[in-house]
Design a protein around this motif. Structure first.
Motif, short mmCIF file in Angstrom:
data_model
loop_
_atom_site.label_atom_id
_atom_site.label_comp_id
_atom_site.label_asym_id
_atom_site.label_seq_id
_atom_site.Cartn_x
_atom_site.Cartn_y
_atom_site.Cartn_z
N SER A 167 0.83 -1.20 0.00
CA SER A 167 0.00 0.00 0.00
C SER A 167 0.87 1.26 0.00
CB SER A 167 -0.91 0.01 1.24
OG SER A 167 -1.76 -1.12 1.23
N TRP A 168 0.57 2.18 -0.92
CA TRP A 168 1.31 3.44 -0.98
C TRP A 168 0.47 4.50 -1.70
CZ3 TRP A 168 2.97 5.28 -5.92
CH2 TRP A 168 2.78 4.37 -6.96
N MET A 169 0.74 5.76 -1.36
CA MET A 169 -0.01 6.85 -1.97
C MET A 169 0.90 7.75 -2.80
SD MET A 169 -2.50 9.67 -0.14
CE MET A 169 -3.61 8.39 0.43
N SER A 170 2.07 8.06 -2.26
CA SER A 170 3.01 8.94 -2.95
C SER A 170 4.32 8.19 -3.20
CB SER A 170 3.28 10.18 -2.11
OG SER A 170 3.89 9.80 -0.88
N ASN A 171 5.19 8.79 -4.01
CA ASN A 171 6.50 8.18 -4.27
C ASN A 171 7.30 8.03 -2.99
OD1 ASN A 171 5.97 8.00 -6.99
ND2 ASN A 171 6.91 9.98 -7.48
N ALA A 172 7.13 9.00 -2.10
CA ALA A 172 7.84 8.94 -0.82
C ALA A 172 7.39 7.73 0.00
CB ALA A 172 7.61 10.22 -0.02
N GLU A 173 6.07 7.50 0.02
CA GLU A 173 5.53 6.33 0.74
C GLU A 173 5.97 5.03 0.08
OE1 GLU A 173 1.47 7.60 3.11
OE2 GLU A 173 1.34 6.33 1.33
N LEU A 174 6.06 5.05 -1.23
CA LEU A 174 6.52 3.86 -1.95
C LEU A 174 7.91 3.45 -1.49
CD1 LEU A 174 6.22 1.76 -4.25
CD2 LEU A 174 7.11 3.48 -5.81
N VAL A 175 8.78 4.45 -1.36
CA VAL A 175 10.16 4.19 -0.92
C VAL A 175 10.21 3.82 0.56
CG1 VAL A 175 12.45 5.19 -0.63
CG2 VAL A 175 11.13 5.66 -2.71
N GLU A 176 9.48 4.59 1.38
CA GLU A 176 9.55 4.42 2.84
C GLU A 176 8.86 3.15 3.33
OE1 GLU A 176 7.92 7.93 4.56
OE2 GLU A 176 9.44 9.26 3.68
N LYS A 177 7.76 2.76 2.68
CA LYS A 177 6.98 1.61 3.16
C LYS A 177 7.24 0.35 2.33
CE LYS A 177 3.17 4.28 5.17
NZ LYS A 177 1.70 4.52 5.15
N VAL A 178 6.91 0.42 1.05
CA VAL A 178 7.00 -0.78 0.20
C VAL A 178 8.44 -1.21 -0.02
CG1 VAL A 178 6.39 -1.79 -2.04
CG2 VAL A 178 4.82 -0.19 -0.94
N LEU A 179 9.33 -0.24 -0.24
CA LEU A 179 10.73 -0.56 -0.54
C LEU A 179 11.64 -0.45 0.68
CD1 LEU A 179 11.06 1.24 -4.01
CD2 LEU A 179 10.45 -1.14 -3.53
N SER A 180 11.06 -0.45 1.86
CA SER A 180 11.88 -0.42 3.08
C SER A 180 12.56 -1.77 3.28
CB SER A 180 10.99 -0.12 4.30
OG SER A 180 10.09 -1.19 4.53
N VAL A 181 13.61 -1.78 4.06
CA VAL A 181 14.37 -3.02 4.29
C VAL A 181 13.47 -4.09 4.92
CG1 VAL A 181 16.29 -4.04 5.58
CG2 VAL A 181 16.56 -1.78 4.51
N LYS A 182 12.66 -3.67 5.90
CA LYS A 182 11.77 -4.61 6.58
C LYS A 182 10.77 -5.25 5.62
CE LYS A 182 8.46 -4.94 10.41
NZ LYS A 182 7.73 -4.19 11.45
N ASN A 183 10.18 -4.41 4.76
CA ASN A 183 9.17 -4.92 3.83
C ASN A 183 9.80 -5.78 2.74
OD1 ASN A 183 6.22 -4.77 3.39
ND2 ASN A 183 6.80 -4.02 1.37
N LEU A 184 10.98 -5.37 2.27
CA LEU A 184 11.68 -6.16 1.26
C LEU A 184 12.10 -7.52 1.82
CD1 LEU A 184 13.92 -3.46 -0.48
CD2 LEU A 184 11.91 -4.62 -1.44
N SER A 185 12.40 -7.56 3.13
CA SER A 185 12.73 -8.84 3.78
C SER A 185 11.50 -9.76 3.78
CB SER A 185 13.20 -8.60 5.21
OG SER A 185 14.36 -7.83 5.24
N ALA A 186 10.33 -9.19 4.08
CA ALA A 186 9.09 -9.98 4.06
C ALA A 186 8.78 -10.48 2.66
CB ALA A 186 7.93 -9.12 4.58
N ILE A 187 9.03 -9.65 1.65
CA ILE A 187 8.83 -10.04 0.25
C ILE A 187 9.77 -11.18 -0.12
CG2 ILE A 187 9.15 -9.28 -2.14
CD1 ILE A 187 8.15 -6.51 -1.25
N ALA A 188 11.03 -11.08 0.34
CA ALA A 188 12.03 -12.11 0.04
C ALA A 188 11.65 -13.45 0.68
CB ALA A 188 13.41 -11.65 0.53
N ILE A 189 11.17 -13.40 1.94
CA ILE A 189 10.76 -14.63 2.63
C ILE A 189 9.58 -15.27 1.91
CG2 ILE A 189 9.72 -15.54 4.75
CD1 ILE A 189 11.38 -13.40 6.26
#
Length: 418
Positions: A38-60
């Motif tokens: 979930s994201w609304m702006s480019n900043a949220e895309l980077v901060e939430k979806v592409l964060s280290v924590k979220n990318l780790s969940a995606i990788a798992i």
């Protein structure tokens, strides 16, 4: 010298093994975090979806899917080497679809990830020539059926009581009447039985999930399934937007409006969005009614499986003998057993506390398997196959059946909820 029998497992049994394996790993405490898209702006895309924590969940999550697919390929005797390169490519495309579908503006229009998965796959398959070995490594049916077994964990029979008697009565009346009307229209328009079953289930039960479950039960053509799902998702948008205003114009109460929306709009997301436009009471009733229809999915899938395997057995018999139970059992789609088992397990054996802990991760994985399947379908399909001239009759049947659905649901809602 006679050849010895080799041990083999059918795809449906492999699906049951893999699907239930994922479920039990989750129940036994294997942490599969649910990534956020979930994201609304480019900043949220980077901060939430592409964060280290979220990318780790995606990788798992990818690791779980990757290992599951490899085990499936081994059990089915398929080429694992090509899978090692094809599945990551399909996953990256699917990940792009999930991110696009997670945008706040896109969510307002209820455009689900599967439509983006299908669209991305179609664009690539129509503008680039994919090698045959790549297409051969796509395991569309396997992905769909694993997703369906996981879908069983969300169909909780115990929650029928929560849905309320009125919601369940409306669901039964609407599902049965609309399903038979849609099937009758398809027959009148001389649409093949495979398409007719998928279309009827999608209109009458719960849209995308019902179409996918029916296609799995009858081993349906993936191109026909794509077409039906496209119709469901496209028609849900204007219904979601305009039905609340029509209800207001007709002077309907929030209870009747909610029952009308929940019974006639085919996707759960669109029902929630539409109910929210009306008010809290309409949202609650619409969700209850839609949930009641979702509960009927397992029963419907089982009934359609029995019907299809029996009729196919009769049609395929050269002699005019009734097919035996063994023939019907051999042709019965075994993944339905996994679906029903998962539903019964989560309805009566898994505690509400445990269910609360694992339901989000299992639902996320279910959505991922479906999205992977539709990326694969898109990669296998040409636009002319999906929107060809021969598809006009199913379009007409869908629109007629959906109109009937809207009218019947309104009448039933007025009788039960006024």
């Amino acid at each position: 010298m006679p050849s010895s029998k080799t041990f083999s497992i059918s795809e449906d049994w492999v699906v049951v093994i893999l699907g239930l394996g994922i479920i039990f790993l989750a129940l036994f405490g294997m942490g599969i975090s649910k990534p956020s898209f979930s994201w609304m702006s480019n900043a949220e895309l980077v901060e939430k979806v592409l964060s280290v924590k979220n990318l780790s969940a995606i990788a798992i999550q990818f690791f779980v899917v990757f290992v599951t697919a490899i085990i499936g390929a081994i059990l089915l005797g398929k080429n694992v080497k090509t899978l090692l390169s094809v599945l990551p490519a399909v996953y990256v495309l699917t990940l792009l679809a999930l991110i696009l579908a997670g945008n706040a503006v896109v969510k307002e229009y209820n455009l689900e990830a599967v439509i983006f998965s299908l669209g991305i796959g179609l664009l690539i398959s129509n503008f680039f020539r994919l090698p045959q070995w790549f297409k051969d490594a796509l395991s569309t049916e396997l992905y769909v059926k694993i997703g369906l077994v996981l879908l069983g964990t969300t169909v909780i029979f115990g929650n029928i009581l929560k849905a309320g008697s009125l919601g369940l009565i409306q669901a039964l009346v609407v599902v049965i009447s609309v399903w038979y009307f849609a099937f009758w229209i398809c027959k009148k328009l001389k649409i093949d039985k495979e398409m007719s079953l998928m279309l009827s289930s999608a209109v009458s039960i719960c849209g995308v999930s019902a179409a996918i479950a029916t296609s799995g039960a009858i081993k349906g053509d993936s191109k026909k399934l794509s077409y039906v799902i496209s119709l469901v998702l496209i028609t849900a948008i204007p219904m979601m937007i305009f039905m609340p205003y029509i209800a207001e114009w007709l002077g309907l109460s929030q209870e009747v409006t909610g029952a009308w929306l929940g019974g006639s709009i085919d996707t759960t997301g669109a029902v929630v969005a539409s109910g929210s436009l009306v008010g809290e009471e309409a949202l609650e009733i619409s969700t209850i009614v839609k949930f009641s229809q979702n509960v009927l999915l397992g029963i419907a899938a089982f009934a359609i499986s029995i019907y299809w395997t029996y009729t196919k057995s009769v049609n395929d018999e050269i002699q005019q003998e009734k097919p035996t139970l063994k023939i019907i059992w051999d042709r019965f789609p075994k993944f339905v057993i996994g679906f029903v088992f998962a539903s019964l397990l989560f309805s009566f054996a898994v505690s509400s506390e445990t269910n609360a802990l694992v339901k989000d991760s299992l639902k996320s994985l279910q959505g991922l398997w479906f999205a992977l399947a539709f990326t694969s379908i898109g990669l296998e399909t040409n636009f002319k196959d999906l929107f060809g001239q021969e598809n006009k009759k199913p379009l007409y049947a869908f629109l007629i059946a959906q109109t009937f659905n809207v009218i019947v649901t309104l009448v039933v809602a007025l009788i039960l909820f006024k």
